[in-house]
Design an enzyme around this catalytic site. Structure first.
Site, PDB file in Angstrom:
ATOM      1  N   ASP A 157      12.764  -2.796  -0.988  1.00  0.00           N
ATOM      2  CA  ASP A 157      12.553  -4.226  -1.200  1.00  0.00           C
ATOM      3  C   ASP A 157      13.898  -4.926  -1.078  1.00  0.00           C
ATOM      4  OD1 ASP A 157       9.800  -4.081  -1.603  1.00  0.00           O
ATOM      5  OD2 ASP A 157       9.996  -3.827  -3.760  1.00  0.00           O
ATOM      6  N   ASP A 188       5.177  -6.694   2.094  1.00  0.00           N
ATOM      7  CA  ASP A 188       4.546  -7.332   0.933  1.00  0.00           C
ATOM      8  C   ASP A 188       4.073  -8.744   1.288  1.00  0.00           C
ATOM      9  OD1 ASP A 188       5.219  -5.086  -0.592  1.00  0.00           O
ATOM     10  OD2 ASP A 188       7.058  -5.996  -1.350  1.00  0.00           O
TER      11      ASP A 188
END
Length: 156
Positions: free
Chosen positions: A113, A128
């Site tokens: 991330d 995402d």
């Protein structure tokens, strides 16, 4: 139309994996790069859970659940007779994002991330975003009027 959607989902996965590779090579050594002060930064994070950090260290379970959802989506793309552009867009976004994160879980043991909006407490990635936009479009589509002609059977 399903084959085009699969190609677009594969392109999503490719973009996601290229971005994550760039993040690992360039951002991991420095940790954080501020793009817009007090608003947006790129911050390296190894997410060993699902969305919002839930189910920490359950990579195989998360990958299995995501894999089942992805298989269901592919089957629906080919079997569902009422394939609208919106339906195919939803499937493409969720499938591409899901596969992008599955690859991370299987190859790295965690999801990379890197996007951090300072007003939002979580760090996320391109995959995402694809999943969230796909699910949001799915929810919105549930409230859109149906284009199905009304017949006596529909009123029963």
């Amino acid at each position: 139309m399903p084959f085009i959607a699969l190609l677009l989902a594969a392109a999503e996965v490719a973009v996601d994996q290229i971005l994550k590779l760039l993040v690992v090579r360039n951002l991991m050594p420095v940790g954080t790069v501020t793009l817009i002060p007090h608003f947006l930064s790129l911050q390296y994070l190894e997410n060993r859970g699902a969305a919002f950090g839930i189910l920490q260290n359950r990579q195989w379970a998360i990958a299995l659940i995501t894999g089942i959802i992805c298989v269901f989506i592919v089957v629906a793309m080919f079997r569902y007779q009422e394939r609208t552009k919106l339906f195919m867009t939803v499937c493409t976004l969720i499938l591409g994002g899901g596969v992008g994160n599955i690859l991370d879980r299987l190859l790295r043991g965690y999801v990379v991330d890197y996007i951090h909006f300072h007003f939002f407490p979580f760090i996320f990635n391109f995959a995402d975003i694809c999943v969230v936009v796909g699910v949001a479009l799915l929810i919105i589509s549930l409230f859109l009027p149906s284009h199905e002609p009304k017949t006596e059977e529909n009123h029963a």
